[in-house]
Scaffold this active site. Structure first.
Site, short mmCIF file in Angstrom:
data_model
loop_
_atom_site.label_atom_id
_atom_site.label_comp_id
_atom_site.label_asym_id
_atom_site.label_seq_id
_atom_site.Cartn_x
_atom_site.Cartn_y
_atom_site.Cartn_z
CE1 TYR A 11 37.74 -15.86 17.59
CE2 TYR A 11 36.16 -15.43 19.36
CZ TYR A 11 37.38 -15.19 18.75
OH TYR A 11 38.25 -14.27 19.31
CG ASP A 31 29.19 -26.49 13.46
OD1 ASP A 31 29.82 -25.88 14.34
OD2 ASP A 31 28.31 -25.93 12.75
CG ASN A 32 23.65 -26.34 12.71
OD1 ASN A 32 24.57 -25.54 12.73
ND2 ASN A 32 22.42 -26.04 13.12
CG ASN A 118 19.74 -22.99 16.47
OD1 ASN A 118 19.78 -23.94 15.68
ND2 ASN A 118 20.82 -22.55 17.08
CB THR A 144 26.55 -15.17 27.62
OG1 THR A 144 26.92 -13.81 27.60
CG2 THR A 144 25.04 -15.24 27.61
CB SER A 179 20.07 -9.40 22.95
OG SER A 179 20.77 -10.61 23.17
CE1 TYR A 181 23.99 -16.14 22.20
CE2 TYR A 181 24.58 -14.06 23.24
CZ TYR A 181 24.84 -15.38 22.98
OH TYR A 181 25.96 -15.97 23.52
CG HIS A 182 22.86 -11.60 25.91
ND1 HIS A 182 22.89 -10.62 24.96
CD2 HIS A 182 24.17 -11.88 26.19
CE1 HIS A 182 24.16 -10.30 24.68
NE2 HIS A 182 24.95 -11.05 25.41
CE LYS A 185 24.74 -18.74 24.48
NZ LYS A 185 25.75 -19.77 24.27
CD GLN A 208 33.68 -17.69 26.77
OE1 GLN A 208 34.66 -18.37 27.00
NE2 GLN A 208 33.02 -17.75 25.65
CG ASN A 241 38.38 -10.20 18.14
OD1 ASN A 241 39.38 -10.00 18.82
ND2 ASN A 241 37.79 -11.37 18.05
CB THR A 254 32.08 2.44 16.27
OG1 THR A 254 32.31 1.01 16.25
CG2 THR A 254 32.33 3.02 14.90
N1 USQ Z 1 29.94 -2.24 21.36
C1 USQ Z 1 30.46 -0.98 21.04
N2 USQ Z 1 30.97 -0.80 19.79
C2 USQ Z 1 31.01 -1.79 18.85
C3 USQ Z 1 30.49 -3.06 19.18
C4 USQ Z 1 29.95 -3.25 20.45
O1 USQ Z 1 30.46 -0.06 21.86
O2 USQ Z 1 31.48 -1.51 17.74
C5 USQ Z 1 29.43 -2.47 22.72
C6 USQ Z 1 28.04 -3.06 22.85
O3 USQ Z 1 27.04 -2.07 22.87
C7 USQ Z 1 28.15 -3.83 24.17
C8 USQ Z 1 29.61 -4.25 24.24
O4 USQ Z 1 30.29 -3.43 23.30
O5 USQ Z 1 27.90 -2.99 25.25
C9 USQ Z 1 29.87 -5.69 23.90
O6 USQ Z 1 29.35 -5.99 22.63
P1 USQ Z 1 29.85 -7.25 21.79
O7 USQ Z 1 29.20 -7.18 20.44
O8 USQ Z 1 31.34 -7.36 21.86
O9 USQ Z 1 29.29 -8.46 22.68
P2 USQ Z 1 27.82 -9.05 22.89
O10 USQ Z 1 26.84 -8.57 21.89
O11 USQ Z 1 27.47 -8.85 24.34
O12 USQ Z 1 28.02 -10.59 22.60
C10 USQ Z 1 29.30 -11.23 22.62
C11 USQ Z 1 29.17 -12.53 21.85
C12 USQ Z 1 28.17 -13.44 22.57
C13 USQ Z 1 28.61 -13.61 24.02
C14 USQ Z 1 28.78 -12.27 24.69
C15 USQ Z 1 29.34 -12.37 26.08
O13 USQ Z 1 28.76 -12.28 20.51
O14 USQ Z 1 28.10 -14.68 21.88
O15 USQ Z 1 27.64 -14.36 24.72
O16 USQ Z 1 29.70 -11.47 23.93
S1 USQ Z 1 28.81 -11.01 27.07
O17 USQ Z 1 29.31 -9.78 26.45
O18 USQ Z 1 29.33 -11.20 28.40
O19 USQ Z 1 27.35 -11.01 27.07
#
Ligand code: USQ
Length: 384
Positions: A11, A31-32, A118, A144, A179, A181-182, A185, A208, A241, A254
């Site tokens: 992305y 990229d893999n 990974n 992040t 998580s 994932y987080h 990082k 970010q 998005n 949601t």
């Molecule tokens: N959330 C909702 N409704 C939804 C989807 C998500 O309320 O339909 C909430 C989640 O619970 C969370 C927040 O929105 O509190 C953000 O969720 P997200 O899925 O937009 O973002 P996140 O899982 O945190 O991960 C994304 C990227 C990740 C990046 C991160 C930055 O997928 O690669 O590292 O954003 S950050 O949010 O600062 O951790």
């Protein structure tokens, strides 16, 4: 300037590749293709029809003087990674090549192990290969804001001046991510800081916020052929998005839980500008520099409200529904992160206004027949 971009099919990776190529940099894109495998596994797809990585590079190269070189390769393959660095000797390495989904990392033991293996080992391999072949390259690593979590104190940019029992020190800011994932990082950041301190490498760790947006200047040259993956599903789609996609298909937005969770975010074009600013202003050898890379922050309810206002003005049906939170996260908390570094280096933020929402809404609408409604609702829980 020679620039190596790892995770170039993603992305953010793909628009970064085009941006630096257009600017006249010698770009090597790697990229893999592992995200495409996860997409198949979960039956999720970007909203737009995406040309395969090699085809997109070839289309770009046909129309540009400055040719991009590309390779399908995995950072877990240390030998190949060494060959890339030895042959190309980049001035700058931009590293996006990690499994990016928090929900995916929480789906099972296997997915958590895959994510951390990974991400952490790929990054560690890169540090060793840099030490051997290009110790003076500048590593720009995508971290992040989620590394910090939501502490009850102001979030500084990576470091904290601490006074304890009458003594002072500068320490890495305490991390409490949400998580596996987080967490991967967080481990990366610790390994990179160590490599800077011990081997004298130089790095900018970009903590970010989540990214929204569907296009950048370079994509707009030929959106059909050069667009990047726009995900709206609950695995890879980020919240803005997703919300805009939900209103475009007459579904409720949601919000997970109470919605007073506060998060930081930025437009996809600003991601590219921030990376460019980091690239043009490298740290000195041995420095581990952290920039908090976001332009705005607010609660999820406020994000939903902004989108609802846009919808109301344009007579689009919209509704917000609070569903049971599949994640374990504070739903009402203090949040005050700093982001002065990139601004002081010249970043002029794009604000998420009606204009930005409209741009996404229109492109989503255009591709509405490709939306799979079954992939919108979250199906991975943090605690089963
Ligand atoms: N959330 C909702 N409704 C939804 C989807 C998500 O309320 O339909 C909430 C989640 O619970 C969370 C927040 O929105 O509190 C953000 O969720 P997200 O899925 O937009 O973002 P996140 O899982 O945190 O991960 C994304 C990227 C990740 C990046 C991160 C930055 O997928 O690669 O590292 O954003 S950050 O949010 O600062 O951790």
């Amino acid at each position: 300037m020679k620039i190596l971009i790892l995770g170039a099919d993603g992305y953010l990776g793909w628009p970064t590749v085009m941006y630096f190529s257009k600017k006249g940099y010698e770009v090597y894109a790697v990229d893999n293709l592992s995200k495409r495998k996860i997409e198949t596994e979960y039956g999720v797809e970007p909203i737009n029809i995406l040309k395969p990585f090699n085809e997109r590079v070839n289309i770009w190269n046909k129309n540009q003087k400055n040719q991009i070189k590309y390779l399908v390769a995995d950072l877990l393959n240390y030998k190949v990674l060494c060959e890339i660095l030895e042959e190309f000797r980049p001035d700058t390495i931009i590293h996006y090549a990690e499994q990016p989904s928090a929900p995916y990392s929480m789906a099972s033991r296997e997915k958590a192990v895959f994510t951390q293996h990974n991400n952490v080992i790929g990054n560690l391999n890169l540090l060793f290969a840099m030490k051997k072949f290009c110790p003076n390259s500048h590593l720009i690593k995508l971290g992040t804001m989620g590394e910090y979590g939501t502490p009850n104190i102001d979030i500084e940019e990576g470091w904290l001046e601490l006074e304890h029992k009458g003594r002072k020190d500068r320490v890495l800011f305490p991390k409490k991510p949400g998580s596996f994932y987080h967490l991967s990082k967080v481990h990366d950041s610790a390994n990179i800081e160590f490599a800077c301190r011990i081997w004298g490498l130089k790095c900018t760790d970009l903590n970010q916020g989540f990214v929204y947006g569907i296009s950048t200047e370079e994509m707009e040259l030929d959106y059909e052929n050069l667009s990047t993956a726009f995900h709206y599903d609950s695995i890879f789609g980020t919240i803005i998005n997703r919300f805009i996609t939900q209103i475009a298909c007459n579904k409720d937005m949601t919000v997970y839980g109470k919605g007073d969770q506060k998060r930081s975010y930025l437009n996809i074009s600003d991601t590219i500008k921030c990376v460019s600013i980091a690239c043009e202003n490298p740290p000195k050898n041995g420095e581990f520099r952290v920039f908090n890379q976001f332009t705005e922050f607010c609660s999820l309810n406020e994000i939903a409200k902004k989108i609802k206002n846009y919808a109301d003005k344009n007579k689009i049906r919209s509704n917000v529904t609070h569903i049971e939170n599949p994640r374990i996260e504070d739903e009402d908390h203090y949040y005050n992160p700093t982001n002065t570094s990139l601004i002081s280096l010249g970043l002029k933020p794009i604000i998420m206004d009606d204009n930005q929402i409209d741009k996404i809404f229109k492109l989503v609408k255009k591709n509405q027949n490709r939306i799979n409604l079954n992939t919108l609702d979250p199906n991975i829980k943090w605690k089963k």
